[in-house]
Design a protein around this motif. Structure first.
Motif, PDB file in Angstrom:
ATOM      1  N   ILE A  14      11.352 -70.413  59.894  1.00  0.00           N
ATOM      2  CA  ILE A  14      11.582 -70.642  61.323  1.00  0.00           C
ATOM      3  C   ILE A  14      10.327 -71.199  61.988  1.00  0.00           C
ATOM      4  CG2 ILE A  14      12.047 -69.477  63.519  1.00  0.00           C
ATOM      5  CD1 ILE A  14      13.820 -67.549  61.921  1.00  0.00           C
ATOM      6  N   GLY A  26      12.527 -70.977  68.593  1.00  0.00           N
ATOM      7  CA  GLY A  26      12.784 -70.142  67.427  1.00  0.00           C
ATOM      8  C   GLY A  26      14.261 -69.819  67.295  1.00  0.00           C
ATOM      9  N   GLY A  27      14.932 -69.666  68.414  1.00  0.00           N
ATOM     10  CA  GLY A  27      16.363 -69.401  68.391  1.00  0.00           C
ATOM     11  C   GLY A  27      17.139 -70.552  67.785  1.00  0.00           C
ATOM     12  N   GLN A  30      16.624 -70.493  64.034  1.00  0.00           N
ATOM     13  CA  GLN A  30      17.459 -69.491  63.369  1.00  0.00           C
ATOM     14  C   GLN A  30      18.892 -69.992  63.199  1.00  0.00           C
ATOM     15  OE1 GLN A  30      17.271 -65.517  64.932  1.00  0.00           O
ATOM     16  NE2 GLN A  30      15.061 -65.624  65.206  1.00  0.00           N
ATOM     17  N   VAL A  33      19.203 -72.731  60.429  1.00  0.00           N
ATOM     18  CA  VAL A  33      19.033 -72.153  59.092  1.00  0.00           C
ATOM     19  C   VAL A  33      20.299 -71.400  58.686  1.00  0.00           C
ATOM     20  CG1 VAL A  33      17.766 -70.450  57.718  1.00  0.00           C
ATOM     21  CG2 VAL A  33      16.517 -72.052  59.160  1.00  0.00           C
ATOM     22  N   THR A  34      20.821 -70.559  59.580  1.00  0.00           N
ATOM     23  CA  THR A  34      22.003 -69.770  59.227  1.00  0.00           C
ATOM     24  C   THR A  34      23.253 -70.632  59.085  1.00  0.00           C
ATOM     25  OG1 THR A  34      22.408 -69.215  61.556  1.00  0.00           O
ATOM     26  CG2 THR A  34      21.161 -67.621  60.239  1.00  0.00           C
ATOM     27  N   TYR A  46      19.758 -70.126  53.359  1.00  0.00           N
ATOM     28  CA  TYR A  46      20.143 -69.486  54.615  1.00  0.00           C
ATOM     29  C   TYR A  46      19.163 -68.411  55.083  1.00  0.00           C
ATOM     30  CZ  TYR A  46      24.557 -71.707  53.387  1.00  0.00           C
ATOM     31  OH  TYR A  46      25.513 -72.627  53.053  1.00  0.00           O
ATOM     32  N   ARG A  47      18.036 -68.269  54.394  1.00  0.00           N
ATOM     33  CA  ARG A  47      17.075 -67.206  54.739  1.00  0.00           C
ATOM     34  C   ARG A  47      16.156 -67.659  55.866  1.00  0.00           C
ATOM     35  NH1 ARG A  47      14.523 -66.284  48.998  1.00  0.00           N
ATOM     36  NH2 ARG A  47      14.912 -68.527  48.950  1.00  0.00           N
ATOM     37  N   LYS A  48      16.222 -66.970  56.987  1.00  0.00           N
ATOM     38  CA  LYS A  48      15.398 -67.313  58.149  1.00  0.00           C
ATOM     39  C   LYS A  48      13.936 -66.962  57.934  1.00  0.00           C
ATOM     40  CE  LYS A  48      18.240 -64.846  60.481  1.00  0.00           C
ATOM     41  NZ  LYS A  48      18.988 -64.076  61.462  1.00  0.00           N
ATOM     42  N   ARG A  49      13.693 -65.897  57.210  1.00  0.00           N
ATOM     43  CA  ARG A  49      12.322 -65.420  57.006  1.00  0.00           C
ATOM     44  C   ARG A  49      11.745 -65.875  55.669  1.00  0.00           C
ATOM     45  NH1 ARG A  49      12.791 -63.883  61.621  1.00  0.00           N
ATOM     46  NH2 ARG A  49      13.486 -61.949  62.516  1.00  0.00           N
TER      47      ARG A  49
END
Length: 68
Positions: A14, A26-27, A30, A33-34, A46-49
């Motif tokens: 992110i 950042g929103g 997210q 990515v998702t 799909y991993r945000k972190r």
């Protein structure tokens, strides 16, 4: 191609998208990515972190980021 230099061991996905000015917030990062809009080393991830490290390649909306 964008070459992005990581100052530590890694940068979260992110934060990378924000730092490379590919998203505004950042929103938004997210959400993209998702929704599967980001490829990490050639595969949708799909991993945000996700910890993006030196040598990795991230693709998003026609842009390629190489981590150095």
């Amino acid at each position: 191609m964008i070459e992005f230099k990581v100052t530590g061991d890694y940068i979260p996905m992110i934060q990378l998208l924000k730092a490379a000015n590919l998203v505004q917030t950042g929103g938004e990062a997210q959400i993209v990515v998702t929704e599967g809009e980001v490829k990490y080393n050639g595969q949708v991830d799909y991993r945000k972190r996700l910890k993006v490290q030196k040598g990795d390649i991230v693709e998003f909306r026609g842009e390629t980021i190489r981590i150095i």
